[in-house]
Write a protein that holds these residues in place. Structure first.
Motif, PDB file in Angstrom:
ATOM      1  N   ILE A  76      39.556  43.581  34.307  1.00 61.05           N
ATOM      2  CA  ILE A  76      38.324  43.101  33.637  1.00 61.05           C
ATOM      3  C   ILE A  76      38.589  42.360  32.244  1.00 61.05           C
ATOM      4  O   ILE A  76      37.751  41.620  31.568  1.00 61.05           O
ATOM      5  CB  ILE A  76      37.442  44.266  33.406  1.00 61.05           C
ATOM      6  N   THR A  77      39.560  42.918  31.582  1.00 55.99           N
ATOM      7  CA  THR A  77      40.239  41.825  30.215  1.00 55.99           C
ATOM      8  C   THR A  77      41.120  40.866  30.471  1.00 55.99           C
ATOM      9  O   THR A  77      41.118  39.746  29.876  1.00 55.99           O
ATOM     10  CB  THR A  77      40.903  42.947  29.369  1.00 55.99           C
ATOM     11  N   GLY A  78      41.752  40.804  31.893  1.00 55.21           N
ATOM     12  CA  GLY A  78      42.413  39.747  32.044  1.00 55.21           C
ATOM     13  C   GLY A  78      43.716  39.690  31.212  1.00 55.21           C
ATOM     14  O   GLY A  78      44.738  38.837  31.028  1.00 55.21           O
ATOM     15  N   ARG A  79      44.209  41.129  30.701  1.00 55.09           N
ATOM     16  CA  ARG A  79      45.418  41.318  30.071  1.00 55.09           C
ATOM     17  C   ARG A  79      46.067  42.252  30.546  1.00 55.09           C
ATOM     18  O   ARG A  79      45.254  43.267  31.115  1.00 55.09           O
ATOM     19  CB  ARG A  79      44.932  41.534  28.454  1.00 55.09           C
ATOM     20  N   LEU A 101      35.889  39.835  30.564  1.00 56.42           N
ATOM     21  CA  LEU A 101      35.490  39.011  31.367  1.00 56.42           C
ATOM     22  C   LEU A 101      34.050  38.780  31.669  1.00 56.42           C
ATOM     23  O   LEU A 101      33.421  37.721  31.436  1.00 56.42           O
ATOM     24  CB  LEU A 101      36.041  38.802  33.095  1.00 56.42           C
ATOM     25  N   ALA A 102      33.207  39.891  31.608  1.00 55.05           N
ATOM     26  CA  ALA A 102      31.710  39.722  31.694  1.00 55.05           C
ATOM     27  C   ALA A 102      31.330  39.297  30.346  1.00 55.05           C
ATOM     28  O   ALA A 102      30.207  38.424  30.240  1.00 55.05           O
ATOM     29  CB  ALA A 102      31.174  41.078  31.970  1.00 55.05           C
ATOM     30  N   VAL A 350      50.798  36.857  43.272  1.00 55.69           N
ATOM     31  CA  VAL A 350      49.855  36.521  42.247  1.00 55.69           C
ATOM     32  C   VAL A 350      49.609  38.135  42.084  1.00 55.69           C
ATOM     33  O   VAL A 350      49.804  39.047  42.451  1.00 55.69           O
ATOM     34  CB  VAL A 350      48.571  36.249  42.994  1.00 55.69           C
ATOM     35  N   ILE A 351      48.647  38.164  40.877  1.00 56.11           N
ATOM     36  CA  ILE A 351      48.230  39.483  40.460  1.00 56.11           C
ATOM     37  C   ILE A 351      46.649  39.539  39.817  1.00 56.11           C
ATOM     38  O   ILE A 351      46.080  38.265  39.723  1.00 56.11           O
ATOM     39  CB  ILE A 351      49.094  39.937  39.257  1.00 56.11           C
ATOM     40  N   ALA A 352      46.131  40.683  39.750  1.00 55.96           N
ATOM     41  CA  ALA A 352      44.615  40.732  39.341  1.00 55.96           C
ATOM     42  C   ALA A 352      44.383  40.259  37.905  1.00 55.96           C
ATOM     43  O   ALA A 352      43.145  39.669  37.783  1.00 55.96           O
ATOM     44  CB  ALA A 352      44.202  42.310  39.631  1.00 55.96           C
ATOM     45  N   LEU A 353      45.541  39.995  37.308  1.00 54.07           N
ATOM     46  CA  LEU A 353      45.293  39.364  36.047  1.00 54.07           C
ATOM     47  C   LEU A 353      44.772  37.869  36.062  1.00 54.07           C
ATOM     48  O   LEU A 353      44.183  37.123  35.265  1.00 54.07           O
ATOM     49  CB  LEU A 353      46.538  39.274  35.013  1.00 54.07           C
ATOM     50  N   ASP A 354      45.116  37.374  37.352  1.00 56.32           N
ATOM     51  CA  ASP A 354      44.586  35.909  37.645  1.00 56.32           C
ATOM     52  C   ASP A 354      43.034  35.605  37.873  1.00 56.32           C
ATOM     53  O   ASP A 354      42.650  34.481  37.820  1.00 56.32           O
ATOM     54  CB  ASP A 354      45.478  35.478  38.698  1.00 56.32           C
ATOM     55  N   VAL A 355      42.323  36.621  37.866  1.00 51.44           N
ATOM     56  CA  VAL A 355      40.862  36.710  38.136  1.00 51.44           C
ATOM     57  C   VAL A 355      40.069  36.046  36.968  1.00 51.44           C
ATOM     58  O   VAL A 355      39.548  35.052  37.090  1.00 51.44           O
ATOM     59  CB  VAL A 355      40.352  38.180  38.427  1.00 51.44           C
ATOM     60  N   ALA A 356      40.469  36.590  35.771  1.00 50.26           N
ATOM     61  CA  ALA A 356      39.727  36.183  34.792  1.00 50.26           C
ATOM     62  C   ALA A 356      39.927  34.531  34.467  1.00 50.26           C
ATOM     63  O   ALA A 356      39.150  33.800  34.188  1.00 50.26           O
ATOM     64  CB  ALA A 356      40.344  37.071  33.439  1.00 50.26           C
ATOM     65  N   PRO A 357      40.983  34.081  34.166  1.00 55.73           N
ATOM     66  CA  PRO A 357      41.394  32.612  34.090  1.00 55.73           C
ATOM     67  C   PRO A 357      40.861  31.626  35.186  1.00 55.73           C
ATOM     68  O   PRO A 357      40.399  30.807  34.803  1.00 55.73           O
ATOM     69  CB  PRO A 357      43.020  32.569  33.950  1.00 55.73           C
ATOM     70  N   THR A 358      41.071  32.124  36.347  1.00 54.42           N
ATOM     71  CA  THR A 358      40.457  31.537  37.380  1.00 54.42           C
ATOM     72  C   THR A 358      38.949  31.532  37.274  1.00 54.42           C
ATOM     73  O   THR A 358      38.414  30.358  37.403  1.00 54.42           O
ATOM     74  CB  THR A 358      40.868  32.228  38.880  1.00 54.42           C
ATOM     75  N   ALA A 359      38.314  32.601  37.005  1.00 56.05           N
ATOM     76  CA  ALA A 359      36.867  32.519  37.104  1.00 56.05           C
ATOM     77  C   ALA A 359      36.619  31.793  35.733  1.00 56.05           C
ATOM     78  O   ALA A 359      35.238  30.835  35.883  1.00 56.05           O
ATOM     79  CB  ALA A 359      36.253  34.003  36.925  1.00 56.05           C
ATOM     80  N   LEU A 360      37.066  31.645  34.642  1.00 56.54           N
ATOM     81  CA  LEU A 360      36.873  31.050  33.466  1.00 56.54           C
ATOM     82  C   LEU A 360      36.781  29.464  33.741  1.00 56.54           C
ATOM     83  O   LEU A 360      35.969  28.639  33.300  1.00 56.54           O
ATOM     84  CB  LEU A 360      37.427  31.414  32.173  1.00 56.54           C
ATOM     85  N   ALA A 361      37.998  29.269  34.220  1.00 53.92           N
ATOM     86  CA  ALA A 361      38.390  27.736  34.713  1.00 53.92           C
ATOM     87  C   ALA A 361      37.194  27.183  35.698  1.00 53.92           C
ATOM     88  O   ALA A 361      36.480  26.166  35.419  1.00 53.92           O
ATOM     89  CB  ALA A 361      39.573  27.489  35.340  1.00 53.92           C
TER      90      ALA A 361
END
Length: 483
Positions: A76-79, A101-102, A350-361
């Motif tokens: 949820i933080t991308g970190r 991310l929210a 790949v890793i769950a950390l990739d969710v935040a930058p992908t969603a923001l892009a």
């Protein structure tokens, strides 16, 4: 000036609309229990298999911790949650100053919905934080457990998802939910606790459908946290009937719970289709860690404590709580029609950390340098080569790094392993003798990474009771480490 034709105006509005993002996060689901992986023939996940076929199946998808709370903090933080001092459940809560991310998507104009398990508030295990932040006279010991402390509900509620960027809340695990909207989609003034007597997985799906129905014309971020197949084990007769024949009863219930999740994903996709939103929606499907095997003992379903949840991690070694593949390699699907090429089976890590930058892009937001993952979209669209990057973990007395073809695992008791990740059974042998230079390089990388964590450094001291049982007794039996 000539008027814009209605159809053209609608098309222009659709083109300008930011895409939706849905993250479906399951709880204690092992890698084997996704039909698309082709490991077990008793698994029935047709909707998830279709989701994977229409997008990308990430066969080397990782989570950031082999335990729920830290892995949720990472996603949820991308970190890396270790940078936040949140290595394991006892190191919570997720502090309010951490940006989620929210919050980022809310500020970009998104409706943000959180459903199901949150588990980022203070709890009985977060004793260090509680002693430092809660008046002593408000803390009471947990009955029959002198190591845990009861946290006042009012203190817990300060860390609920509405304080971390979510606008629409349906927070809960079993039958009691903290909500500001109902299953009918109608808003609830302020917030209220509600009891829903139906099957918990179906309730959480219904809440997701209601959220989408509330925001068909708004870009939205839905964070759906199914409390399944986590114990306590529950399933309706209709789901159980799908799995006849001889098997461990816990396996039957686990399969039934995963079938309910699969049905839920199917219902969500149908809801998107009904509103013409499917092609405007990026969907992730990930588990929060591997399955807890606990010897795969088929305890009575009525036993509601920690036990095997019927899920499996085959073919990987280990289980929940371990930094071997069985604890951190999880089901991972990415789907977005028109943006993610269908039918991809990806073996790049790949890793769950990739969710935040992908969603923001996807939302058209600029990159956030603070985030630790990458935007997957250029790679899944076929526009960019996959990067070579190390992935890191620190948990209890364990630390690990995977870089390219090898993974290095270090235990606090001095045992060190080097695994060849191209092998059919990568953690069945340590290849440190064949590749001493690789072990040296990865050990240095791992040590360097841990210097930037809170607290800094590699784990020290003795392994805990569970780790001593796992390493070399229940798992990695016969695998000779470097000492």
């Amino acid at each position: 000036m000539a008027a814009v034709p209605p159809m053209a105006a609608a098309a222009e509005a659709a083109a300008e609309r930011k895409p939706n993002v849905i993250v479906v996060f399951t709880d204690d689901q092992g890698w084997a229990d996704l039909g698309a992986h082709g490991v077990r023939d008793d698994v029935k996940t047709p909707h998830l298999d279709a989701l994977a076929a229409g997008g990308a199946l990430m066969r080397a998808g990782y989570i950031t911790a082999p335990q729920c709370s830290p892995s949720r903090a990472g996603l949820i933080t991308g970190r890396y949650q270790e940078k936040l001092g949140f290595d394991n459940i006892s190191k919570g809560p997720l502090l309010l100053e951490e940006v989620t991310l929210a919050e980022r998507l809310r500020d970009a104009g998104y409706a943000t919905g959180m459903i199901g398990k949150w588990h980022l508030e203070p709890n009985a295990a977060t004793t260090e934080w509680s002693r430092a932040n809660v008046p002593a006279d408000q803390l009471k010991p947990v009955p029959n457990n002198k190591h845990f402390l009861q946290v006042p509900p009012a203190v817990q509620m300060e860390f609920f998802p509405e304080h971390q960027g979510f606008t629409d809340i349906f927070k809960g695990e079993l039958d009691t939910y903290w909500v500001n909207y109902g299953l009918d989609g109608e808003p609830i003034a302020d917030f209220a606790w509600q009891t829903h007597g139906g099957y918990r997985i179906d309730t959480q799906t219904a809440a997701a459908e209601a959220f989408i129905e509330r925001h068909p014309d708004d870009p939205f971020f839905l964070y759906l946290n199914y409390y399944a197949p986590h114990v306590p084990m529950e399933a309706t007769p209709a789901y159980l009937e799908r799995f006849p024949g001889e098997m461990a009863e816990r396996r039957r219930y686990g399969l039934a719970m995963m079938a309910a999740v699969d049905d839920g994903v199917g219902r969500i996709v149908e809801t998107l289709d009904r509103h013409g939103l499917r092609e405007d929606t990026l969907i992730f499907y990930i588990s929060d860690n591997g399955a807890p095997l606990l010897g795969k003992e088929d305890l009575p379903i009525s036993f509601r404590g920690g036990a095997w949840d019927g899920s499996l991690n085959d073919p990987w070694a280990g289980e929940k709580g371990m930094l071997t593949e069985g604890g951190i390699r999880v089901p991972y699907i990415v789907s977005w029609p028109g943006r993610v090429r269908p039918g991809q089976v990806i073996d790049e890590p790949v890793i769950a950390l990739d969710v935040a930058p992908t969603a923001l892009a996807a939302a058209g937001e600029p990159p956030v340098e603070l985030l630790d993952g990458i935007d997957l979209l250029p790679h899944l669209a076929g526009d960019a080569a996959w990067p070579e990057r190390p992935l890191y973990w620190r948990f209890w007395g364990q630390a690990a790094v995977r870089d390219r073809d090898h993974k290095f695992l270090r235990l606090s008791d001095g045992r060190r392993y080097l695994f060849d990740m191209n092998a059919d059974d990568p953690e069945s042998a340590s290849v440190h003798a064949e590749h001493p230079e690789v072990l040296e390089r990865l050990e240095a990388q791992l040590s360097s990474w841990t210097r930037g964590l809170q607290p800094a450094g590699l784990p020290g001291g003795a392994l805990n009771v569970q780790e001593r049982e796992w390493f070399g007794e229940r798992h990695l039996v016969g695998v000779e480490p470097l000492r």
